[in-house]
Design an enzyme around this catalytic site. Structure first.
Site, PDB file in Angstrom:
ATOM      1  N   SER A   1       0.606  -1.062  -0.019  1.00 43.27           N
ATOM      2  CA  SER A   1      -0.098  -0.044   0.042  1.00 43.27           C
ATOM      3  C   SER A   1       0.886   1.192   0.068  1.00 43.27           C
ATOM      4  CB  SER A   1      -0.939  -0.148   1.248  1.00 43.27           C
ATOM      5  OG  SER A   1      -1.998   0.881   1.101  1.00 43.27           O
TER       6      SER A   1
ATOM      7  N   ASP B   1      -9.755  -2.976  -5.961  1.00 38.97           N
ATOM      8  CA  ASP B   1      -9.115  -3.994  -4.828  1.00 38.97           C
ATOM      9  C   ASP B   1      -9.998  -3.739  -3.384  1.00 38.97           C
ATOM     10  OD1 ASP B   1      -7.827  -1.825  -3.775  1.00 38.97           O
ATOM     11  OD2 ASP B   1      -5.728  -2.811  -4.165  1.00 38.97           O
TER      12      ASP B   1
ATOM     13  N   HIS C   1      -7.403  -5.193  -0.761  1.00 31.73           N
ATOM     14  CA  HIS C   1      -6.280  -4.304  -0.543  1.00 31.73           C
ATOM     15  C   HIS C   1      -5.550  -4.535   0.662  1.00 31.73           C
ATOM     16  CE1 HIS C   1      -3.855  -0.495  -1.460  1.00 31.73           C
ATOM     17  NE2 HIS C   1      -3.817  -0.392  -0.034  1.00 31.73           N
TER      18      HIS C   1
END
Length: 441
Positions: A217, A383, A419
């Site tokens: 991320s 996601d 995610h």
């Protein structure tokens, strides 16, 4: 006993049918049961996790003037964990103090962001893979205690990696943005300098082997920004491979917009109104990173109201509409807003993994133009955080630049993984481990 022996023999044969990297991982994972042996560690690994994962400590000096009396109770008492446990902040009625002490102010003299007067901060445990932690221990029944690359770290340790020896971490201050021309950042520049030293020391400690970076991320974005800030000969000497897990792309995604409008989803308290931390979030230099870019989202309405719609061409008007302004903040005329697609490939071997097939916000609707209430969401593919159209544009540009120099770039899409859980869910974790092993070869 004969049946058990036969089963192990069959398992060994099945493992031989798998791709080499995945076979090695599963072979190592079953070593405690007499099948195979653990991985011989080759290259040191440096990990970085998402924006809600680093810890932040604070110290209050005599220059600090609290807005509420109890916010100053720790003045002169040394370092304390400011961003470590959500529940502690709730239990000690410290959320408003947290908001105040976490906020940044813009200094027009240095053209940079800094802490409020009397507030000093630091990121502890730099260099350790244990420098990241999930902030809310209440959700023990969910996967979140394994967020922040904790489960991935455990898997690497099972294979023989050891913290501070072959395994390292690079926690960061979530509030600051990487330095750019015309937008300096002393905090981020110092972080990049420490990270460069960490890379070189990790390599030297392991027979001068180049390192493998693993970033998830926002941590993946920081790794990319760091690598791109270094000279190309240095990268080729010290970096073996980048493994990027759903990195937040410079092409942008809609959650950046929703965080600005409704407060940060990554720093949320059930015990506080959703807008309680919105002005704090506005003060972060990082809050404006990865706004949806014009090159990807064009004139598509991102924010819809009954008065007007806002696209990627309308950020100054949108920020003014939500009230993005307060004393000590960077003037809106100097904001570094995305206007053109800008993707810089790292030019070192890279594997990019992303989830797909999850409902992801692509548009928010504030029918009456009131940004102080939750909007209605319109969903597309992605996601769950990053929009799929942005991922594809970002990936294609990275691939194009790598291909021009014949440098390895691999893109792996993993259906139906979110995610936040890409390094937790069993299937995606196995794929990630296989890629790490392949990078190690």
């Amino acid at each position: 006993m004969a049946m058990n022996t036969a089963f192990l023999g069959l398992l060994q044969l099945l493992l031989l049918l798998l791709p080499p990297s995945l076979r090695d991982y599963l072979w190592a994972a079953t070593s405690d049961h007499g099948v195979g042996q653990k991985l011989q560690v080759y290259h040191p690994i440096i990990m970085s996790a998402g924006i809600s994962c680093p810890v932040l400590e604070a110290r209050l000096t005599d220059a600090y003037t609290p807005s509420l009396p109890h916010c100053g109770e720790l003045k002169g008492k040394g370092w304390f964990p400011l961003w470590n446990s959500k529940q502690d902040l709730v239990d000690h009625d410290y959320i408003s103090c947290f908001e105040e002490q976490m906020s940044l102010v813009f200094d027009p003299v240095t053209n940079d962001y800094q802490n409020r007067p009397g507030v000093e901060t630091r990121v502890p445990d730099f260099g350790s893979a244990y420098g990241f932690s999930y902030k809310d221990d209440r959700y023990v029944s969910s996967n979140c205690p394994f967020c922040c690359n904790i489960k991935l770290r455990d898997e690497l340790e099972t294979l023989g990696y050891r913290d501070g020896d072959t395994l390292f971490g690079a926690p960061y201050d979530i509030r600051h943005a990487p330095p750019r021309p015309g937008h300096p950042s002393k905090v981020s520049s110092d972080y990049f300098a420490r990270l460069k030293d960490l890379v070189q020391n990790a390599s030297a400690k392991n027979g001068n082997k180049p390192v493998i970076f693993i970033g998830h991320s926002f941590g993946g974005k920081l790794i990319l920004d760091f690598v791109n800030s270094t000279p190309l000969p240095w990268r080729k000497q010290f970096i073996k491979h980048l493994v990027l897990l759903s990195p937040t792309p410079s092409t942008g995604f809609m959650e950046v917009v929703t965080n600005l409008a409704s407060g940060p989803s990554c720093i949320h308290f059930d015990a506080a109104p959703h807008l309680a931390l919105r002005t704090m979030w506005w003060s972060f230099a990082s809050s404006l990173l990865s706004l949806p870019s014009q090159a990807v989202f064009a004139h598509e309405p991102l924010i819809v109201t009954n008065h007007r719609n806002y696209s990627a061409y309308d950020y100054p008007d949108f920020l003014a509409a939500v009230g993005f302004s307060m004393e000590g903040m960077l003037p809106s005329t100097k904001l570094a807003l995305p206007t053109n697609l800008s993707v810089e490939a790292p030019m070192v071997p890279t594997t990019y993994l992303s989830g797909v097939g999850i409902q992801t916000i692509k548009q928010v609707v504030f029918w009456d133009g009131n940004f102080d209430i939750y909007p209605e969401d319109v969903f597309g593919d992605g996601d769950g955080v990053v929009n799929w159209n942005s991922v594809l544009v970002f990936v294609n540009e990275l691939k194009r630049q790598h291909s021009s120099e014949n440098i390895l770039f691999k893109f792996i899409k993993i259906p139906n993984v979110t995610h936040s859980e890409i390094a937790i869910q069993d299937n995606s974790l196995k794929i990630i481990m296989a890629e790490i092993l392949e990078a190690n070869s």
